[in-house]
Design a protein around this motif. Sequence first.
Motif, PDB file in Angstrom:
ATOM      1  N   GLN A   1       0.944  -0.888  -0.399  1.00  0.00           N
ATOM      2  CA  GLN A   1       0.165   0.153   0.099  1.00  0.00           C
ATOM      3  C   GLN A   1       0.630   1.303  -0.082  1.00  0.00           C
ATOM      4  OE1 GLN A   1      -2.705  -0.418   3.144  1.00  0.00           O
ATOM      5  NE2 GLN A   1      -3.583   1.572   2.582  1.00  0.00           N
ATOM      6  N   THR A   2       0.703   2.337  -0.514  1.00  0.00           N
ATOM      7  CA  THR A   2       1.367   3.398  -0.393  1.00  0.00           C
ATOM      8  C   THR A   2       0.046   4.764   0.166  1.00  0.00           C
ATOM      9  OG1 THR A   2      -0.046   4.488  -2.360  1.00  0.00           O
ATOM     10  CG2 THR A   2       1.587   3.162  -3.036  1.00  0.00           C
ATOM     11  N   ARG A   3       1.812   5.750   0.772  1.00  0.00           N
ATOM     12  CA  ARG A   3       0.398   6.749   1.290  1.00  0.00           C
ATOM     13  C   ARG A   3      -0.303   7.192   0.595  1.00  0.00           C
ATOM     14  NH1 ARG A   3       6.486   8.879   3.585  1.00  0.00           N
ATOM     15  NH2 ARG A   3       6.583   8.400   1.003  1.00  0.00           N
ATOM     16  N   GLU A   4      -0.799   8.333   1.344  1.00  0.00           N
ATOM     17  CA  GLU A   4      -1.989   9.203   0.711  1.00  0.00           C
ATOM     18  C   GLU A   4      -1.107   9.618  -0.463  1.00  0.00           C
ATOM     19  OE1 GLU A   4      -5.809  11.536   1.219  1.00  0.00           O
ATOM     20  OE2 GLU A   4      -4.875  11.669   2.869  1.00  0.00           O
ATOM     21  N   ILE A   5      -1.822   9.523  -1.570  1.00  0.00           N
ATOM     22  CA  ILE A   5      -1.117  10.922  -2.346  1.00  0.00           C
ATOM     23  C   ILE A   5      -1.600  11.744  -3.097  1.00  0.00           C
ATOM     24  CG2 ILE A   5       0.234  10.332  -5.014  1.00  0.00           C
ATOM     25  CD1 ILE A   5       1.037   7.821  -4.512  1.00  0.00           C
ATOM     26  N   LYS A   6      -1.458  12.797  -2.880  1.00  0.00           N
ATOM     27  CA  LYS A   6      -1.957  14.302  -3.463  1.00  0.00           C
ATOM     28  C   LYS A   6      -1.207  14.982  -4.402  1.00  0.00           C
ATOM     29  CE  LYS A   6      -4.116  15.245   1.066  1.00  0.00           C
ATOM     30  NZ  LYS A   6      -4.436  15.257   1.854  1.00  0.00           N
ATOM     31  N   ILE A   7      -2.292  15.413  -5.648  1.00  0.00           N
ATOM     32  CA  ILE A   7      -1.428  16.123  -6.118  1.00  0.00           C
ATOM     33  C   ILE A   7      -2.447  17.415  -7.215  1.00  0.00           C
ATOM     34  CG2 ILE A   7      -1.280  15.728  -9.045  1.00  0.00           C
ATOM     35  CD1 ILE A   7      -0.934  13.013  -9.030  1.00  0.00           C
ATOM     36  N   GLN A   8      -2.238  18.627  -7.017  1.00  0.00           N
ATOM     37  CA  GLN A   8      -2.587  19.881  -7.053  1.00  0.00           C
ATOM     38  C   GLN A   8      -2.335  20.564  -7.700  1.00  0.00           C
ATOM     39  OE1 GLN A   8      -2.473  22.499  -3.260  1.00  0.00           O
ATOM     40  NE2 GLN A   8      -3.199  24.183  -4.400  1.00  0.00           N
ATOM     41  N   ARG A   9      -3.152  20.853  -9.302  1.00  0.00           N
ATOM     42  CA  ARG A   9      -1.909  21.768 -10.394  1.00  0.00           C
ATOM     43  C   ARG A   9      -2.616  22.869 -10.307  1.00  0.00           C
ATOM     44  NH1 ARG A   9      -6.057  19.605 -14.393  1.00  0.00           N
ATOM     45  NH2 ARG A   9      -4.696  20.689 -16.149  1.00  0.00           N
ATOM     46  N   GLY A  10      -1.622  23.607 -11.183  1.00  0.00           N
ATOM     47  CA  GLY A  10      -1.554  25.204 -11.110  1.00  0.00           C
ATOM     48  C   GLY A  10      -1.555  25.089  -9.763  1.00  0.00           C
ATOM     49  N   PHE A  11      -0.161  25.204  -8.862  1.00  0.00           N
ATOM     50  CA  PHE A  11      -0.165  25.598  -7.672  1.00  0.00           C
ATOM     51  C   PHE A  11       0.206  27.117  -7.396  1.00  0.00           C
ATOM     52  CE2 PHE A  11       2.187  26.679  -3.557  1.00  0.00           C
ATOM     53  CZ  PHE A  11       1.771  25.950  -2.269  1.00  0.00           C
ATOM     54  N   THR A  12       0.865  27.201  -8.471  1.00  0.00           N
ATOM     55  CA  THR A  12       1.931  29.170  -8.484  1.00  0.00           C
ATOM     56  C   THR A  12       0.721  29.043  -9.940  1.00  0.00           C
ATOM     57  OG1 THR A  12       3.909  28.247  -9.421  1.00  0.00           O
ATOM     58  CG2 THR A  12       3.686  29.087  -7.310  1.00  0.00           C
ATOM     59  N   ASN A  13       1.940  30.449 -11.118  1.00  0.00           N
ATOM     60  CA  ASN A  13       1.684  30.731 -12.254  1.00  0.00           C
ATOM     61  C   ASN A  13       2.493  29.678 -13.468  1.00  0.00           C
ATOM     62  OD1 ASN A  13      -0.731  31.802 -11.643  1.00  0.00           O
ATOM     63  ND2 ASN A  13       0.731  34.494 -10.936  1.00  0.00           N
ATOM     64  N   ALA A  14       3.540  29.234 -12.573  1.00  0.00           N
ATOM     65  CA  ALA A  14       4.344  28.885 -13.745  1.00  0.00           C
ATOM     66  C   ALA A  14       3.613  27.825 -14.586  1.00  0.00           C
ATOM     67  CB  ALA A  14       5.280  28.146 -13.128  1.00  0.00           C
ATOM     68  N   PRO A  15       4.084  27.390 -16.050  1.00  0.00           N
ATOM     69  CA  PRO A  15       3.237  26.662 -17.518  1.00  0.00           C
ATOM     70  C   PRO A  15       2.625  25.794 -16.525  1.00  0.00           C
ATOM     71  CG  PRO A  15       4.498  27.652 -17.724  1.00  0.00           C
ATOM     72  CD  PRO A  15       5.012  28.407 -16.983  1.00  0.00           C
ATOM     73  N   GLY A  16       3.779  24.991 -15.816  1.00  0.00           N
ATOM     74  CA  GLY A  16       3.083  23.227 -15.313  1.00  0.00           C
ATOM     75  C   GLY A  16       3.556  23.769 -13.851  1.00  0.00           C
ATOM     76  N   SER A  17       2.849  23.970 -12.652  1.00  0.00           N
ATOM     77  CA  SER A  17       2.636  24.428 -11.343  1.00  0.00           C
ATOM     78  C   SER A  17       2.220  22.623 -10.308  1.00  0.00           C
ATOM     79  CB  SER A  17       3.207  25.597 -11.034  1.00  0.00           C
ATOM     80  OG  SER A  17       2.879  25.823  -9.562  1.00  0.00           O
ATOM     81  N   VAL A  18       2.396  22.020  -9.832  1.00  0.00           N
ATOM     82  CA  VAL A  18       1.833  20.589  -9.403  1.00  0.00           C
ATOM     83  C   VAL A  18       2.393  20.716  -7.745  1.00  0.00           C
ATOM     84  CG1 VAL A  18       1.752  18.551  -9.120  1.00  0.00           C
ATOM     85  CG2 VAL A  18       1.662  20.041 -11.309  1.00  0.00           C
ATOM     86  N   LEU A  19       1.825  20.632  -7.073  1.00  0.00           N
ATOM     87  CA  LEU A  19       2.316  20.262  -5.655  1.00  0.00           C
ATOM     88  C   LEU A  19       1.952  19.456  -5.158  1.00  0.00           C
ATOM     89  CD1 LEU A  19       3.400  21.986  -2.887  1.00  0.00           C
ATOM     90  CD2 LEU A  19       1.134  22.107  -1.809  1.00  0.00           C
TER      91      LEU A  19
END
Lengths: 247, 247, 247, 247, 247, 247
Positions: free
Chosen positions: F14-32
């Motif tokens: 089992q993995t830990r809980e994985i979260k992906i947030q797009r658009g965290f800042t204004n860069a063309p791609g910005s992922v938290l």
Amino acid sequence: MPSYRRRDGRACDQTREIKIQRGFTNAPGSVLISSGDTVALCTASVVDDAPDWMKRDGNVPTRGWITAEYRMLPGSTKQRKPRQDRPDGRATEIQRLIGRSLRAVLDAEALGPRTIYLDCDVLQADGGTRTLCVSGACVALIDAINSIRASLPNPDVYPLRDSVSAVSVGIVEGSPMLDLCYVEDSAAEVDMNVVATGKGRFVEIQGTGEEHSFDDEQLAALLALAKKGTARVAALQREVLADAWPF
Amino acid sequence: MPSYRRRDGRACDQTREIKIQRGFTNAPGSVLISSGDTVALCTASVVDDAPDWMKRDGNVPTRGWITAEYRMLPGSTKQRKPRQDRPDGRATEIQRLIGRSLRAVLDAEALGPRTIYLDCDVLQADGGTRTLCVSGACVALIDAINSIRASLPNPDVYPLRDSVSAVSVGIVEGSPMLDLCYVEDSAAEVDMNVVATGKGRFVEIQGTGEEHSFDDEQLAALLALAKKGTARVAALQREVLADAWPF
Amino acid sequence: MPSYRRRDGRACDQTREIKIQRGFTNAPGSVLISSGDTVALCTASVVDDAPDWMKRDGNVPTRGWITAEYRMLPGSTKQRKPRQDRPDGRATEIQRLIGRSLRAVLDAEALGPRTIYLDCDVLQADGGTRTLCVSGACVALIDAINSIRASLPNPDVYPLRDSVSAVSVGIVEGSPMLDLCYVEDSAAEVDMNVVATGKGRFVEIQGTGEEHSFDDEQLAALLALAKKGTARVAALQREVLADAWPF
Amino acid sequence: MPSYRRRDGRACDQTREIKIQRGFTNAPGSVLISSGDTVALCTASVVDDAPDWMKRDGNVPTRGWITAEYRMLPGSTKQRKPRQDRPDGRATEIQRLIGRSLRAVLDAEALGPRTIYLDCDVLQADGGTRTLCVSGACVALIDAINSIRASLPNPDVYPLRDSVSAVSVGIVEGSPMLDLCYVEDSAAEVDMNVVATGKGRFVEIQGTGEEHSFDDEQLAALLALAKKGTARVAALQREVLADAWPF
Amino acid sequence: MPSYRRRDGRACDQTREIKIQRGFTNAPGSVLISSGDTVALCTASVVDDAPDWMKRDGNVPTRGWITAEYRMLPGSTKQRKPRQDRPDGRATEIQRLIGRSLRAVLDAEALGPRTIYLDCDVLQADGGTRTLCVSGACVALIDAINSIRASLPNPDVYPLRDSVSAVSVGIVEGSPMLDLCYVEDSAAEVDMNVVATGKGRFVEIQGTGEEHSFDDEQLAALLALAKKGTARVAALQREVLADAWPF
Amino acid sequence: MPSYRRRDGRACDQTREIKIQRGFTNAPGSVLISSGDTVALCTASVVDDAPDWMKRDGNVPTRGWITAEYRMLPGSTKQRKPRQDRPDGRATEIQRLIGRSLRAVLDAEALGPRTIYLDCDVLQADGGTRTLCVSGACVALIDAINSIRASLPNPDVYPLRDSVSAVSVGIVEGSPMLDLCYVEDSAAEVDMNVVATGKGRFVEIQGTGEEHSFDDEQLAALLALAKKGTARVAALQREVLADAWPF
């Protein structure tokens, strides 16, 4: 008098929307702070040792130290900013300002022989990063100090005498204004960064004519805006820290 | 009010003896400047090319640039100061201040696509090196520009709009005073460097509470001393340049 | 034989005018030395500690050390010489020569566990900077040692066995000559630097064919000129030190 | 006169056994050279381009260049020598000597606009590494030039005017001797490196008193030994190159 | 299946000729190892001290450490490879791999508080340098440990649990093959380096799709080749070490 | 078989809980992106120019490039991690892995002559930062490519052939397990990072025995867990990208 119309419709004496989020990561102090599109992560880490320069010649330090580092992440600007081998001239100047500003309210004896690092990483840059980092670092610093309160030399003496907050002011197209965004900053004839204590006393004034000079009257107008701005940030700091407020 | 007695008997509003010697070496501008025991060599060298960053993307520059470097020679301090070939944080801050101060009065178009380097090497340090270097660099710069006057883009437009001079002021034991020597500087509660034009307008104000903060009244007192000091240096610059004076 | 006519009318066995000014700044030894248009500031600073490499493995040093640093200030050359991050190959070679030359006459035990730094900064360069720095550093070193005479391990043993002086010689257009200026040096077929003691013994001989080689006869002629030159500088050193002369 | 008995029973005017192996690796020139326990790998690589500094300001070079790099591998000494990717002071001095020595016999026009790199890596160090590298690099250089002979600007002009060889000499316990091993070198009062052409003319003389000075007579004795030694190495170079010998 | 014909006629599961020469220089371990045209010198040096990081906070180490450095000599490649200021990304990765591979079989307690440096310098490069260096370093390491056997903490416990050997495998034009030379490596779709113990267990697997990906079947084929290759090298290591074999 | 009980109660596969947030800042791609307490900010910036090494010798590139930089912010670890402006050995290895992993699915021709920088800054570290950064960088990269879709050379050819995702697996106390947190990672006998394409093919396998070795059976168990983990992350990437999904 202020004939300049700001792009975002703000009044000349108005800051952008400022947000402060504590506990963004697990560091003792970890603050995500933003003013409009400028965003920085300020963490405060405690190292239980005085800096090396205090220990030269067999000296056993009883006082503490605060130091700061400032960087812009490569993705923080429209044009990617190449990562640098070591802080460039501007970053050096800024991190010295941040450290000096917080040390101005430090009771080094009350902190005890430890070092607090204030790491200010700009995640998104739209003007005013250095003053925003001073304001954010202050909140992170208070959280970090609160986390070690039990182990301070003297439980009755808080190691900070006051909070500090900072804003940028400047003259754009002849008009003094508060909290310049990047576009305004690039066009400014005079650029000034002001750091003040929670009680409203000056800690640092750095005013620069950018290919221009300025007179007493302009200086007075800028200082008035700066006082208004630093007071507003100070109030917000107090609000977000709420019952963690030490003063 | 000023209860503090200065070691060298000076009044609080008095500078040390300032000497300016032009043509110390053969560089286009070469000035040995001293204020009391602080001594610096400021040379101005002309490179007939705009800086690289102006030429990016095939750009053909028509404007010029002024840049500065600042170092303290190892033998300039009582305790030998290890040579720092690469500027440390303090030197970085200072050389940026020197360059910015002179660029504030530069007409870049009138200079044409060339770069003037202001090299400020402190030979002996007793407080106030950065402001002394601004003042000395201005004289070296004028000598250097005069030496290329025949090849400027427009013979009728001098590339500087005014001279600049600088002094340090500070608050020691509660008393505001002018041109602090090292011992005074080390004890100062507030330290301020002010750069002004020959006409008396501000170019740069950098005031810092050293583990202290300051209020409006103290700020006003410091600015008044700074005005007096920069005017005195400006008069001396004019005198030593005599018929080479371009304004 | 010497058919070459020197630009400044000097005879082939003649140095330029050499001037030595002691006490130029407040460092324990501080000498402004010049030969024609070549000018250097040589300071000697005393650090009351042996160098780190003498203290490895818990060793407690009883001997001292002399080390040198050499740089050319950016404004010392017609074309500004960019300041370098660390000594380039040439500067490294030269500062090693200066240190070695003075250590050749050092009684390390008599100096005691301290380090003397010889900082040689060329203010104006017109050929022969390295040999001029050896000669100037020797005077600064004697002044510095005299300043700590009371604290030497043994008051009866002076830490130097003799003075040292140095000159450059070379073959230009087939003619051996003494104390080459920059234009002569650039044209030289053979270039030689010679360091000698006050008593006239060799300390260092560095002879180099610059895209040329040389034979025994040419070597003999160069060495004869070098002996003449080093003796002349040695006499001047003795004269300027006068009653401070330790030998 | 020479009362000193050498550890390995050699006469004072005798070198250790010298071996030269060509073609050790596939580089255009690749020479494994040893003198007793000192072993170096000297490779010569050809880059078909003049160095950058020859091409400044749009200059189109017609001449070539030879440059050298020198390092000691970490395992080459009894105590492991920490790897220095960037040459230290000693390595800088040595690689400058190697390059200069070979350029002294170079016909740069005849080489054409290319750069030959002489990489000298000491595999085992027992004194005399720098002179051994000069001698080995010369053989590697000739092999490399021969490998590009068809593409030289003028087939009738060989780009070297002569070979060069080098030896160390020194005074140990008062006795002048040839080709010092590490133990002798450490004890030497005077240390001298001499580079000569195949025809026996001097290219470089570097003599240093190690905490000692020396007189004319000692100098003459050292030079005589050096002439004997360089001639011996020159003969061996000619022998191993055999029909590849260009002169 | 393997349709690809190797330039040198080898079968897909065949290594090049591998040679191992012990005692190439005088270092405690000194191995010249080659596989076809790839040649490396691996030396093992013993420093009688644990690394600094083991001694922090007054810790007195009882365990030892193995560390590796990897470089390619400038003359090792067809196009001269410029010497680098510090290891580039690739060299960093490789030297970490070498050190990790040997530490995987280390009994640190049995080595005692000392550090063994494995210096791997590639003299000639034709693919597979990193795995060849692992194999060569293992032999040098055993020689070095044998040289200090008398001073190990416990004479009955050998500080290595097993030998290690390594090979490269890859997929070229769809065919899995063993011990790729440079031309094959440049064309490989998948590149894999495998380190194994003498007993055939995996120590490290690094497989990379070069602009390609790979499936389970291809992975299995590569691992089978790698097992064959590492076993072959392990046998050769045992043979050349003969009665020095510790296991 | 898996007897080890995980601190957070997870099953071994089992993995830990994985979260992906797009658009965290204004860069063309910005992922938290986060997996449990490990948090990274991955930005993708587009520079409209091929890298310099593609343009040597007057070459006009038609292909693009992807490169990555990896750092841990100082406040990301419990003990503050001193800022390393220049990547240390570990960071070098990781950023090379990230870049290589994404280039494995790149159609360089379809990207056109531009460079995409993947900046991966770890905000909080609790194991598995490198694989999390690969997974986050892939999402940022797709966002960045979508933002320039209109200016790609061929609108019908997407510059990526597939997505990539990565996980860490390892053997702790004899049990293979998925997505190790810091405590597990520190105790692991075998540590493996696996990068796979969305379709489940291997891109990179890096398995290392940490002072241990491993056999075929253990390898098989680890690869099975890795396939499960990478598939789970791939599904999440597809979900968060939703209608921005290009494949």
